[in-house]
Design an enzyme around this catalytic site. Structure first.
Site, mmCIF file in Angstrom:
data_model
loop_
_atom_site.group_PDB
_atom_site.id
_atom_site.type_symbol
_atom_site.label_atom_id
_atom_site.label_comp_id
_atom_site.label_asym_id
_atom_site.label_seq_id
_atom_site.Cartn_x
_atom_site.Cartn_y
_atom_site.Cartn_z
ATOM 1 N N HIS A 121 25.190 -4.625 15.822
ATOM 2 C CA HIS A 121 26.178 -4.365 16.973
ATOM 3 C C HIS A 121 27.284 -3.341 16.614
ATOM 4 O O HIS A 121 28.237 -3.302 17.195
ATOM 5 C CB HIS A 121 26.242 -5.373 17.878
ATOM 6 C CG HIS A 121 25.344 -5.864 18.656
ATOM 7 N ND1 HIS A 121 25.366 -7.382 19.045
ATOM 8 C CD2 HIS A 121 24.108 -5.588 18.778
ATOM 9 C CE1 HIS A 121 24.206 -7.336 19.676
ATOM 10 N NE2 HIS A 121 23.228 -6.418 19.341
ATOM 11 N N CYS B 92 34.821 8.930 16.689
ATOM 12 C CA CYS B 92 35.317 9.888 17.238
ATOM 13 C C CYS B 92 34.268 10.372 18.402
ATOM 14 O O CYS B 92 33.152 10.161 18.056
ATOM 15 C CB CYS B 92 35.638 11.115 16.771
ATOM 16 S SG CYS B 92 36.486 12.556 17.660
ATOM 17 N N CYS C 258 40.089 16.003 14.849
ATOM 18 C CA CYS C 258 39.941 16.937 15.989
ATOM 19 C C CYS C 258 40.779 16.630 17.206
ATOM 20 O O CYS C 258 40.745 17.154 18.285
ATOM 21 C CB CYS C 258 38.321 17.014 16.340
ATOM 22 S SG CYS C 258 37.893 15.475 17.249
#
Ligand code: OAD
Length: 239
Positions: A119, A127, A150
């Protein structure tokens, strides 16, 4: 109980490949709340509000508040006797694999090495835009943490309800389950798939399956041996 412990010890001594599956119960004695039962997280919170991709899309701040709170709770906690005993077992068995549903990172903190995290891990962030993955133990994180590459929104690298488990992770886990001689199923209620049925897979493939839990689960009667009690008391008896 003593005769059952002896039977497991005997099997352990003969086993070349051992798989251990752990759930929230193994971390309970470290102070980590379990999900179900008395004091369980899902009694206090609605999983659908906090641990689904839909809830994150709707209110990322709220979801991050929940995960920041959990990170704060987990940060000072230490592995307990059961985590540490599994580190010893890994040294004693020729091929040892630890499959965990836990995201708390306590098996790593204890020193276990061959770990499959079904999990994910609450200390890793991913991201939502570029997919970049990285460990970050900052507590607390900003209300809406951003990707250094980013500037996309980061999310916890954990599996939420309604999401698929990583296919490569699952394949690796089943590879171990299908070839093990002995499987220990420790501190899991057996309610969330696919982990819930992994013990039955191991049994079907010919392994001895032993459950260690405070209380009976839907699988207790189907496994070969059940050791009832606290993981921190029982697991050290097997090393
Ligand atoms: P649960 O909270 O469902 O079950 C915990 C189990 O641990 C119960 O069967 C308890 O009886 C047992 N237990 C509690 N304390 C123990 C102790 N000291 N020693 C031994 N056993 C003890 O937790 P999981 O089965 O891990 O998923 O839950 C499975 C998944 O449901 C979690 O990974 C999480 C949750 O929603 C995700 O977040 C995707």
């Amino acid at each position: 109980m003593q005769d059952r412990i002896l039977a497991v010890e005997e099997k352990l001594a003969q086993s070349k490949r051992v798989v251990v599956l752990t759930g929230a119960g193994i971390s309970a004695e470290s102070g980590v709340p379990t999900f179900r039962g008395e004091g369980g997280l899902w009694r206090q919170f609605r999983a659908t509000d906090l641990a689904t991709p839909e809830s994150f899309a709707r209110d990322p701040k709220l979801v991050w508040e929940f995960y920041n709170w959990r990170r704060e709770l987990l940060a000072p906690l230490r592995p307990n006797a059961a985590h540490l005993a599994l580190v010893e077992l890994e040294k004693q068995v020729p091929h040892f694999t630890l499959i965990t549903q836990n995201i708390d990172g306590l098996h790593q903190k204890a020193g276990s090495r061959n770990i499959i995290e079904l999990h994910g891990n609450i200390w890793w962030l991913r991201c939502t835009q570029c997919g970049r993955l990285g460990e970050d133990r900052t507590v607390p994180l900003p209300a809406l943490p951003r990707c250094a590459a980013c500037n996309g929104l980061l999310r916890p690298h954990v599996v939420w309800f309604g999401e698929m488990l990583d296919a490569a992770v699952i394949e690796k886990a089943y590879g171990e389950i299908q070839t093990c001689d002995l499987m220990l199923v420790i501190g899991t209620s057996g309610t969330v798939q696919p982990a819930a049925s992994m013990g039955m897979h191991a049994k079907g493939a010919g392994a001895m399956v032993v459950e260690i839990n405070l209380e009976p689960t839907p699988y207790t009667d189907s496994f070969h041996i059940s050791l009832t009690g606290k993981a921190g008391d029982i697991v050290p008896l097997l090393t």
